[in-house]
Motif scaffolding. Structure first.
Motif, PDB file in Angstrom:
ATOM      1  N   ALA A 176     -10.878   8.654   2.021  1.00 55.76           N
ATOM      2  CA  ALA A 176      -9.483   8.219   1.954  1.00 55.76           C
ATOM      3  C   ALA A 176      -9.192   7.098   2.929  1.00 55.76           C
ATOM      4  O   ALA A 176      -8.327   6.245   2.683  1.00 55.76           O
ATOM      5  N   THR A 190      -4.232  -2.404  -5.835  1.00 61.25           N
ATOM      6  CA  THR A 190      -4.209  -1.468  -4.708  1.00 61.25           C
ATOM      7  C   THR A 190      -5.267  -0.389  -4.911  1.00 61.25           C
ATOM      8  O   THR A 190      -5.698  -0.117  -6.027  1.00 61.25           O
ATOM      9  N   PHE A 191      -5.639   0.236  -3.817  1.00 61.15           N
ATOM     10  CA  PHE A 191      -6.646   1.299  -3.795  1.00 61.15           C
ATOM     11  C   PHE A 191      -5.944   2.533  -3.233  1.00 61.15           C
ATOM     12  O   PHE A 191      -5.529   2.549  -2.073  1.00 61.15           O
ATOM     13  N   THR A 192      -5.790   3.567  -4.054  1.00 64.32           N
ATOM     14  CA  THR A 192      -5.040   4.752  -3.673  1.00 64.32           C
ATOM     15  C   THR A 192      -5.907   5.999  -3.784  1.00 64.32           C
ATOM     16  O   THR A 192      -6.602   6.188  -4.788  1.00 64.32           O
ATOM     17  N   ALA A 193      -5.839   6.846  -2.759  1.00 61.62           N
ATOM     18  CA  ALA A 193      -6.503   8.154  -2.796  1.00 61.62           C
ATOM     19  C   ALA A 193      -5.495   9.204  -3.223  1.00 61.62           C
ATOM     20  O   ALA A 193      -4.355   9.217  -2.738  1.00 61.62           O
ATOM     21  N   HIS A 221     -10.759   4.529   3.438  1.00 61.52           N
ATOM     22  CA  HIS A 221     -11.098   3.229   2.869  1.00 61.52           C
ATOM     23  C   HIS A 221      -9.983   2.683   1.976  1.00 61.52           C
ATOM     24  O   HIS A 221     -10.086   1.558   1.487  1.00 61.52           O
ATOM     25  N   THR A 222      -8.937   3.476   1.739  1.00 67.18           N
ATOM     26  CA  THR A 222      -7.917   3.098   0.767  1.00 67.18           C
ATOM     27  C   THR A 222      -6.692   2.488   1.429  1.00 67.18           C
ATOM     28  O   THR A 222      -6.533   2.505   2.648  1.00 67.18           O
ATOM     29  N   ASP A 223      -5.807   1.947   0.591  1.00 59.80           N
ATOM     30  CA  ASP A 223      -4.540   1.394   1.080  1.00 59.80           C
ATOM     31  C   ASP A 223      -3.503   2.474   1.326  1.00 59.80           C
ATOM     32  O   ASP A 223      -2.618   2.319   2.168  1.00 59.80           O
ATOM     33  N   ALA A 275      -2.603   7.002   0.598  1.00 64.04           N
ATOM     34  CA  ALA A 275      -2.981   8.321   0.102  1.00 64.04           C
ATOM     35  C   ALA A 275      -1.743   9.026  -0.433  1.00 64.04           C
ATOM     36  O   ALA A 275      -0.667   8.958   0.170  1.00 64.04           O
ATOM     37  N   ALA A 297       0.825  -1.201   0.000  1.00 67.19           N
ATOM     38  CA  ALA A 297       0.000   0.000   0.000  1.00 67.19           C
ATOM     39  C   ALA A 297       0.859   1.249   0.000  1.00 67.19           C
ATOM     40  O   ALA A 297       0.577   2.213  -0.709  1.00 67.19           O
ATOM     41  N   LEU A 305     -17.959   3.318  -1.477  1.00 65.28           N
ATOM     42  CA  LEU A 305     -16.552   3.071  -1.132  1.00 65.28           C
ATOM     43  C   LEU A 305     -16.330   1.606  -0.782  1.00 65.28           C
ATOM     44  O   LEU A 305     -15.284   1.028  -1.107  1.00 65.28           O
ATOM     45  N   ARG A 308     -13.723  -0.906  -2.507  1.00 69.80           N
ATOM     46  CA  ARG A 308     -12.822  -1.677  -1.658  1.00 69.80           C
ATOM     47  C   ARG A 308     -12.925  -3.169  -1.967  1.00 69.80           C
ATOM     48  O   ARG A 308     -11.924  -3.892  -2.053  1.00 69.80           O
TER      49      ARG A 308
END
Length: 258
Positions: A221, A50-53, A223-225, A227, A4, A197, A201
């Motif tokens: 944010a 991955t989940f990025t803000a 909720h993400t891996d 930022a 992340a 969200l 996810r």
């Protein structure tokens, strides 16, 4: 270091290919004294799954970063790669094909066609690409977004949250390399925003999707891996496993420095 945290860091050339990589990306609008430098020499890499803000003060360049990364805008300088494909070397026809086949989009405005049913809106990207829907995958996507009993409805018959679920399903149905989301919860109430969200996810955790989301909301944010923070068109910091409180502190500091 977690995957992340690596999601927002520049990675060396010998590292495995990222889902999206920006190298030395700058974007300037206008010329001379009136020029606006939206991005300045940005390096960023986002690994698959991955989940990025992407966050920052107003005018920091976050939406421009997303547009360049998605092939919606051309950088003035630098390179943008989707996997191994160099978007900056492509013509408009090639870019349009990439966007249809390898990229999904979710925006604050749902961008649904009112004359089409839910099912038709979801499969529209496939139709535009001349591809048949994988019926099993389509059923799974529709079920995951909770619309199995709404596929024959039209957008006007749905709530705002349901319309955004249609947009999420539309973004996933082509099995894209990356889903780009620009303020996807900005027009929703807090409970509905949390549901959307959660869907994004789940797409990352269960389907291996890569999601890059521009947001101003610290709760989103969280909720993400990871930022990524921008200020003045430059990368201004990274945060692994962000919490709403820590994101709020980072954004306050950046606003003070802007």
């Amino acid at each position: 270091m977690s995957a992340a945290f690596r999601a927002a860091r520049p990675i060396p050339a010998e590292a495995p290919a990222a889902a999206v990589r920006l190298e030395g990306v700058s974007r300037t609008y206008g010329r001379g004294a009136g020029a606006v430098h939206a991005l300045r020499d940005v390096d960023a890499a986002f690994p698959r799954g991955t989940f990025t803000a992407v966050m920052g003060p107003s005018g920091s360049g976050k939406s421009t970063l997303l547009q360049c990364a998605a092939g919606l805008d051309r950088p003035t300088a630098g390179t943008v790669r989707l996997g191994t494909a160099d978007l900056t070397r492509m013509g408009e026809t090639q870019l349009a094909k990439i966007r249809r086949e390898r990229v999904g989009f979710v925006f604050q405005a749902f961008n649904l066609l009112p004359s089409l049913t839910v099912g038709q809106n979801i499969t529209l990207p496939l139709r535009l690409a001349g591809r048949r829907a994988d019926r099993a995958w389509l059923r799974e996507v529709v079920a995951r977004v909770g619309l199995a009993d709404r596929t024959g409805h039209r957008p006007a018959e749905l709530s705002g949250g349901q319309q955004q679920r249609v947009a999420v399903a539309r973004a996933l149905v082509t099995r894209p390399d990356v889903v780009f989301a620009d303020e996807p919860t900005g027009a929703l109430d807090p409970d509905t925003a949390r549901d959307i969200l959660g869907l994004l996810r789940t797409a990352v955790a269960d389907l291996g999707q890569t999601v890059i989301m521009v947001t101003h909301d610290p709760v989103a944010a969280a909720h993400t891996d990871a930022a990524v923070f921008l200020c003045g068109g430059r990368i201004a910091g990274h945060l692994a496993a962000p919490t709403a409180d820590e994101v709020t502190r980072r954004l306050s500091a950046l606003r003070g420095a802007a």
